[in-house]
Write an enzyme that holds these catalytic residues in place. Structure first.
Site, PDB file in Angstrom:
ATOM      1  N   ASP A   1       1.026  -0.984  -0.468  1.00  0.00           N
ATOM      2  CA  ASP A   1       0.184   0.153  -0.094  1.00  0.00           C
ATOM      3  C   ASP A   1       0.826   0.781   0.459  1.00  0.00           C
ATOM      4  O   ASP A   1       2.247   1.255  -0.325  1.00  0.00           O
ATOM      5  CB  ASP A   1      -1.285   0.033   1.462  1.00  0.00           C
ATOM      6  CG  ASP A   1      -2.547   0.909   0.735  1.00  0.00           C
ATOM      7  OD1 ASP A   1      -2.209   1.296  -0.403  1.00  0.00           O
ATOM      8  OD2 ASP A   1      -3.779   0.383   1.327  1.00  0.00           O
TER       9      ASP A   1
ATOM     10  N   ASP B   1      -9.658   3.633  -4.099  1.00  0.00           N
ATOM     11  CA  ASP B   1     -10.533   2.879  -3.719  1.00  0.00           C
ATOM     12  C   ASP B   1     -11.442   2.807  -4.238  1.00  0.00           C
ATOM     13  O   ASP B   1     -12.539   3.894  -4.342  1.00  0.00           O
ATOM     14  CB  ASP B   1     -10.708   2.450  -2.267  1.00  0.00           C
ATOM     15  CG  ASP B   1      -9.883   2.702  -1.509  1.00  0.00           C
ATOM     16  OD1 ASP B   1      -8.388   2.077  -2.409  1.00  0.00           O
ATOM     17  OD2 ASP B   1      -9.583   2.549  -0.575  1.00  0.00           O
TER      18      ASP B   1
HETATM   19  C1  GLA Z   1      -6.099   1.306   1.314  1.00  0.00           C
HETATM   20  C2  GLA Z   1      -6.116   0.676  -0.305  1.00  0.00           C
HETATM   21  C3  GLA Z   1      -7.140  -0.611   0.071  1.00  0.00           C
HETATM   22  C4  GLA Z   1      -6.945  -1.584   2.126  1.00  0.00           C
HETATM   23  C5  GLA Z   1      -7.006  -0.208   2.734  1.00  0.00           C
HETATM   24  C6  GLA Z   1      -6.729  -0.663   4.105  1.00  0.00           C
HETATM   25  O1  GLA Z   1      -7.355   2.301   1.165  1.00  0.00           O
HETATM   26  O2  GLA Z   1      -6.179   0.724  -0.919  1.00  0.00           O
HETATM   27  O3  GLA Z   1      -6.936  -1.557  -0.773  1.00  0.00           O
HETATM   28  O4  GLA Z   1      -5.902  -2.051   1.483  1.00  0.00           O
HETATM   29  O5  GLA Z   1      -5.980   0.616   2.498  1.00  0.00           O
HETATM   30  O6  GLA Z   1      -6.559   0.253   4.997  1.00  0.00           O
END
Ligand code: GLA
Length: 509
Positions: A154, A214
């Protein structure tokens, strides 16, 4: 001075060596030659993770035939850890994972599955747990020692190391190198939300890169937290709809190649925020864009409709096609306005688009997307379908235009609700490579596929009907492809040439 025969031979050998290393379907670490498939807990469970969830999900993935369709990785997302040990190694939360991570990996491996792990190229993960910036070597070794097969990496808390491609590249390359140095094959899934254009530079050190903020469980709802509508985005955010991500992905899809994929984010299919048609569109477009296909729902409580979408082997065969070429958007009507923050009508009620892609062995995929609310009759000419051949700039005739094409509907043999229900309650195991031509109204045998027994490449080469859908029409030379597309829906065809140059074969002399 004349060159000796040896110098010619040396040049020829060098050229051959170059050819052997410059083309073909491979990747920097040999993994993800087709897009990775699996399950990740985040979309459905967020931080509610533990060993039991992973074990129960894995068991259902096996029982429902999902593992054998290719969903291989069980990926544990954020919130699994409990800081570091006194020697600085990451450690699992003992309450959530009482037997530790090595045990989880061993269990998954014994079930024929791979184990995915999560960290961040930052001081903390997005949920503020310890992460790997500056600790890459030690953490990669910890993951390898645990038997991890996949790392989702991430972008939170990156301490300002972004804003140029080089800064982001270096930060992600450190973990790439560390993973390779362990000697364990670990698929590397970058999750930096398209920041600093990873599609321009990640192919040589990662297997996939997220290209958007996301996803959330909505087909087209604009949301201020996902402000961008183009790929050129400084605030990727979250709560991005399916249509938002698809439109952002369209211009960069051609940047993918075997072993290095645009990741449109985990699937929301089954999480109940969309209709069946919307989920079919989401699943189909992620598949033909050659995104990783990571299920993001509660597998243990899947409905029959959810299972039959995830189990559509004819669509999966496009995603797993050995050529590894993403389908591209050929036209969009009316064009979505660019560079707009957002507005309800930026997601125009009548937006339609047409997508095509080349497949192995001369087949093509063609998809009509109708993002409008009502049904639409959509059409594409052969010039649309073979646009890349038509525009190559040569004077040579385009043979595809003069051929007759069989048209296979890739949703027409979707598993019936009754069959899916029977699988869910355990009355039936998945048929292995069923060979009847059953359609949507049929029940047994289940029209699905076992890719563990026969790879998609081999099944396609053998014309397995589970991978071909149902032939619904033929398209004559210079003909038009037509589809009735429901609102918020999709029609996906596989096109297969009958061969020749469009001339009728003589029946007899
Ligand atoms: C980010 C990522 C997500 C998930 C969250 C977890 O937002 O893009 O896919 O992994 O972190 O905290």
């Amino acid at each position: 001075m004349a060159r000796s025969i040896w110098s010619y031979l040396a040049t020829a050998a060098a050229l051959l060596a170059l050819k052997a290393t410059s083309g073909g379907a491979s990747s920097y670490n040999g993994l993800a030659v087709t897009p990775q498939m699996g399950w990740d807990n985040w979309n459905a469970f967020g931080c509610e993770v533990d060993e039991e969830l992973l074990m129960n999900t894995a068991q259902k993935m096996v029982d429902f035939g999902l593992r054998d369709l290719g969903y291989h990785y069980v990926i544990l997302d954020d919130c699994w850890s409990d800081g570091r040990t006194s020697n600085g190694s990451l450690q699992a939360n003992a309450a959530k994972f009482p037997h530790g991570m090595r045990y989880v990996a061993d269990q998954l491996h014994s079930m024929g599955l791979g184990f995915g792990m999560y960290s961040s190229a930052g001081k903390y993960t997005c949920a503020r747990y310890a992460a790997s910036l500056g600790m890459e070597k030690q953490d990669a070794q910890t993951f390898a020692d645990w038997g991890v097969d996949y790392l989702k990496y991430d972008n939170c808390y990156n301490e300002g190391q972004e804003g140029t491609s080089m800064l982001t590249y270096n930060r992600y390359k450190a973990m790439s190198d560390a993973l390779v140095a362990t000697g364990r094959p670990i698929l590397y899934s970058m999750c930096n939300w398209g920041m600093d254009y990873p599609w321009n530079w990640a192919q040589t050190m990662a297997n996939s890169w997220r290209m958007s903020g996301d996803v959330y469980d909505s087909f087209d709802r604009p949301d201020a937290r996902c402000p961008c509508t183009t790929y050129d985005c400084r605030l990727p955010g979250f709560h991005c709809s399916v249509m938002n991500i698809l439109n952002k992905a369209a211009p960069i899809l051609n940047k993918a190649q075997p072993g290095a994929w645009n990741d449109l984010d985990m699937l929301e299919v089954g999480n109940s925020g969309m209709t069946d048609d919307e989920y079919k569109t989401h699943f189909s477009m992620w598949a033909i864009a050659k995104s990783p296909l990571i299920m993001g729902t509660d597998v243990t409580r899947m409905t029959p409709q959810t299972l039959s979408i995830y189990s559509n082997a004819a669509i999966l065969a496009i995603n797993q096609d050995p050529l590894g070429i993403p389908a591209l958007r050929v036209w969009q009507s009316p064009a979505q306005r660019q560079n707009e923050t957002y507005s309800v009508d930026a997601y125009t009620a009548s937006e339609t688009s047409f997508w095509t892609g080349q497949l192995n062995g001369g087949d093509y995929v063609a998809a009509f997307v109708n993002a409008g609310p009502g049904p639409a009759t959509m059409m594409a000419t052969m010039n649309d379908i073979f646009i890349d051949q038509v525009t190559t700039g040569s004077n040579a005739p385009v043979p595809q235009l003069m051929q007759t094409w069989d048209v296979f509907d890739l949703w027409a043999n979707r598993m019936s609700d009754a069959s899916a229900q029977a699988i869910i309650v355990g009355n039936m195991t998945m048929a292995t490579n069923a060979t009847d031509g059953s359609n949507a109204t049929s029940t047994l045998p289940v029209q699905t596929y076992n890719a563990t027994a026969t790879s998609y490449a081999d099944g396609l080469a053998a014309n397995d009907p589970a991978l071909l859908g149902v032939k619904v029409s033929t398209m004559a030379p210079m003909g038009t492809l037509v589809a009735q597309v429901p609102g918020h829906g999709v029609v996906v065809y596989r096109l297969r040439s009958q061969g020749g140059a469009g001339r009728r074969k003589r029946d007899e002399l």
